[in-house]
Design an enzyme around this catalytic site. Structure first.
Site, PDB file in Angstrom:
ATOM      1  CD  GLN A 269      -0.929  -0.471   3.723  1.00 36.66           C
ATOM      2  OE1 GLN A 269      -2.139  -0.393   3.729  1.00 36.66           O
ATOM      3  NE2 GLN A 269      -0.270  -0.937   4.780  1.00 36.66           N
ATOM      4  CG  HIS A 300      -6.403   2.252  18.415  1.00 33.65           C
ATOM      5  ND1 HIS A 300      -6.227   3.401  17.682  1.00 33.65           N
ATOM      6  CD2 HIS A 300      -6.197   1.226  17.551  1.00 33.65           C
ATOM      7  CE1 HIS A 300      -5.922   3.085  16.428  1.00 33.65           C
ATOM      8  NE2 HIS A 300      -5.891   1.774  16.324  1.00 33.65           N
ATOM      9  CG  ASP A 323      -1.676   1.606  13.705  1.00 33.84           C
ATOM     10  OD1 ASP A 323      -1.777   0.844  14.680  1.00 33.84           O
ATOM     11  OD2 ASP A 323      -2.657   2.033  13.068  1.00 33.84           O
ATOM     12  CD  GLU A 343       0.191  -4.700   9.067  1.00 32.49           C
ATOM     13  OE1 GLU A 343       0.077  -4.451   7.852  1.00 32.49           O
ATOM     14  OE2 GLU A 343      -0.672  -4.427   9.908  1.00 32.49           O
ATOM     15  CG  ASP A 377      -4.221 -12.550   3.953  1.00 31.84           C
ATOM     16  OD1 ASP A 377      -4.973 -13.469   4.313  1.00 31.84           O
ATOM     17  OD2 ASP A 377      -4.631 -11.494   3.451  1.00 31.84           O
ATOM     18  CB  ALA A 378      -5.432 -11.495   9.138  1.00 29.15           C
ATOM     19  CG  ASP A 398      -6.786  -1.757  14.399  1.00 23.86           C
ATOM     20  OD1 ASP A 398      -7.734  -1.144  13.874  1.00 23.86           O
ATOM     21  OD2 ASP A 398      -5.745  -1.202  14.803  1.00 23.86           O
TER      22      ASP A 398
END
Length: 511
Positions: A269, A300, A323, A343, A377-378, A398
């Protein structure tokens, strides 16, 4: 089936400057190059539109359908140029190089300064499609002409064989262009420079073929004007390439409204940070605001705290959240022994570790020895055999908003079924589910999908933030939904009835 156009007669009986076999090969080589360039333009429009507008499925459908329709129009219009095939093809390629090469620049400018890129997207899809559609009839005429030795009507090559060779070169070129875009042009040059370079290649290939191989078919005046046209196109593309960095910086300032401090394109991205190095920070992913300094504490905390207060929380899994802000909230709770962050983008984690403002905002969470990062990848990671069953007390999701098409599988019934499998008995799942408004179709579809996966759910939002909705769930089918606790606003009374769940084969978030 559409019958191929019949070859036009050789004008004046003029012989090509090379042997027929060599001429035929050169035309097929240009077919290959032009097909590769055409597909790069197509993919570039799809990719940039998905970044700027969102919903990649819709943008790809618009670009592809409009472009294929326009190719049919271009083929019909090209019939008028077949008597002057060489000049017509050179002009088509010059126009295609200019329009296709500059399309990314203009599309980005429309988004940055006008705030709307959809009309520009359709216009470029139409224009590029018409020009690509005009190529094949003209190239059919040129390859027939290059295959003949003299000015008669006969020839050694039959029309069927010519069509087969032409389309074979076209399809192979499309394959090369389709692979070059994601693996070479995009990572090495980026959207803007990659499109400009493709336009230059397109102009050189088309102009060189006509001005050399078919130069005897044209008058000296025609050759001169074609040379000037191609040199002008190349000059425009070269100038744009030289100024592309300044243009991109100005466009980013227009888009983000503040000085851009960090702008990197990872393999996943585009990540942009705005704000001072030691002040409030804003984080944008593919042009969408994800983090906005102080208010993120409230976001959060609303995501994490209800799940952490509901029972045991020694072992926590965070899906997404590169993040570090969700992990920061998790580690504030006593009794946490381990946190696993899954992530997809290593570049995001590197920035969260190294950027002074972002690492200060996440509390330098990546220095904590209890935290482990898995780059995957989750969805695929949850399916993996290395993930133990019932290994976590809490799962925090998230992830990007559910309305974005590439993330639809991360809000599917199958995904939540996999999440339930890694939760311990009585474990909790907390999901960021997008805005809760009067027309929150995506939010309530997430909630319905979680329930369909066997969870008992409670819908809520952050106080004062209807744009931040969450779902708290326990993997107990038919049980009592968990209470999210103080500090949040319940929205159970707003739940619509009868919403079906979203699945891998039937994503429902765009409806």
């Amino acid at each position: 089936m559409i019958d191929p156009p019949l070859p036009a007669p050789v004008q004046g009986g003029v012989r090509p400057p090379v042997r027929p076999g060599a001429g035929r090969f050169l035309v097929l080589l240009v077919v290959f190059v032009c097909a590769a360039c055409g597909l790069v333009y197509e993919l570039e429009l799809v990719a940039l539109a998905s970044y700027l507008i969102g919903d990649s499925v819709t943008q790809a459908s618009v670009v592809l359908s409009v472009m294929v329709f326009a190719m049919g129009i271009g083929s019909l219009l090209a019939k008028r140029l077949r008597c002057h095939a060489a000049v017509g093809f050179a002009l088509v390629e010059a126009a295609l190089a200019l329009i296709g090469g500059c399309s990314a620049l203009v599309l980005y400018a429309a988004f940055a300064w006008l705030g709307e890129a959809r009309h520009a997207l359709v216009a470029f899809s139409l224009a590029i499609g018409v020009l690509i559609g005009a190529e094949i009839p003209l190239l059919m005429t040129l390859i027939q002409r290059a295959s003949r030795r003299g000015g008669g009507d006969g020839g050694d090559e039959d029309a069927a064989g010519t069509v087969a060779d032409l389309f074979a070169a076209d399809y192979v070129g499309a394959l090369v262009g389709g692979l070059a875009f994601p693996f070479l042009l995009l990572p090495w040059l980026g959207q803007l420079t990659g499109a400009l370079l493709t336009g230059a290649v397109n102009a050189v290939a088309g102009g060189a073929l006509v001005l050399w191989l078919f130069r005897r078919d044209m008058s000296a005046r025609s050759r001169w004007w074609l040379l000037v046209a191609n040199l002008t196109v190349l000059a425009v593309l070269a100038t744009a390439t030289a100024l592309v960095d300044d243009f991109e910086s100005a466009a980013r300032r227009a888009v983000y409204g503040e000085p851009v401090r960090v702008a990197v394109r990872t393999g996943v991205q585009e990540v942009v940070l705005t704000g001072a190095e030691h002040g409030p920070v804003k984080l944008f992913l593919d042009g969408r605001l994800q983090v906005s300094g102080g208010p993120e504490d409230r976001h959060h905390r609303a995501l994490v705290d209800p799940a952490m207060r509901g029972g045991p929380h020694a072992r926590v899994l965070v899906l997404g959240g590169g993040d570090g802000l969700a992990a920061r909230e998790v580690l504030r709770h006593p009794g946490v022994r381990s946190v696993t962050v899954v992530e997809l983008d290593p570049g995001m984690v590197r920035l969260a570790r190294s950027d002074p403002a972002l690492s200060a905002l996440n509390g330098y969470v990546y220095r904590d020895p209890r935290l482990k990062v898995v780059y995957a990848d989750a969805f695929c990671w949850l399916r993996g055999t290395a993930v133990p069953h019932h290994a976590y007390d809490v799962v925090i999701s998230d992830l990007p908003d559910p309305g974005v098409a590439p993330s639809a599988k991360l809000y599917s019934q199958e995904f939540y079924g996999l999440a339930a499998d890694v939760l311990a008995d009585g474990g909790r799942l907390a999901v960021h589910a997008g805005p809760v408004t009067a027309r929150s179709h995506a939010y309530w579809t997430v909630e319905a999908t979680i329930r369909a996966a066997g969870f008992a759910t409670r819908a809520y939002r952050a106080p004062g933030r209807p744009d931040r909705g969450f779902v708290l769930a326990v993997a107990v089918a038919g049980g009592t939904p968990p209470a999210p606790g103080p500090g949040v606003v319940g929205v159970e009374d707003e739940r619509p009835r009868g919403l079906p769940p979203s699945t891998l084969l039937r994503p429902r978030y765009a409806e």
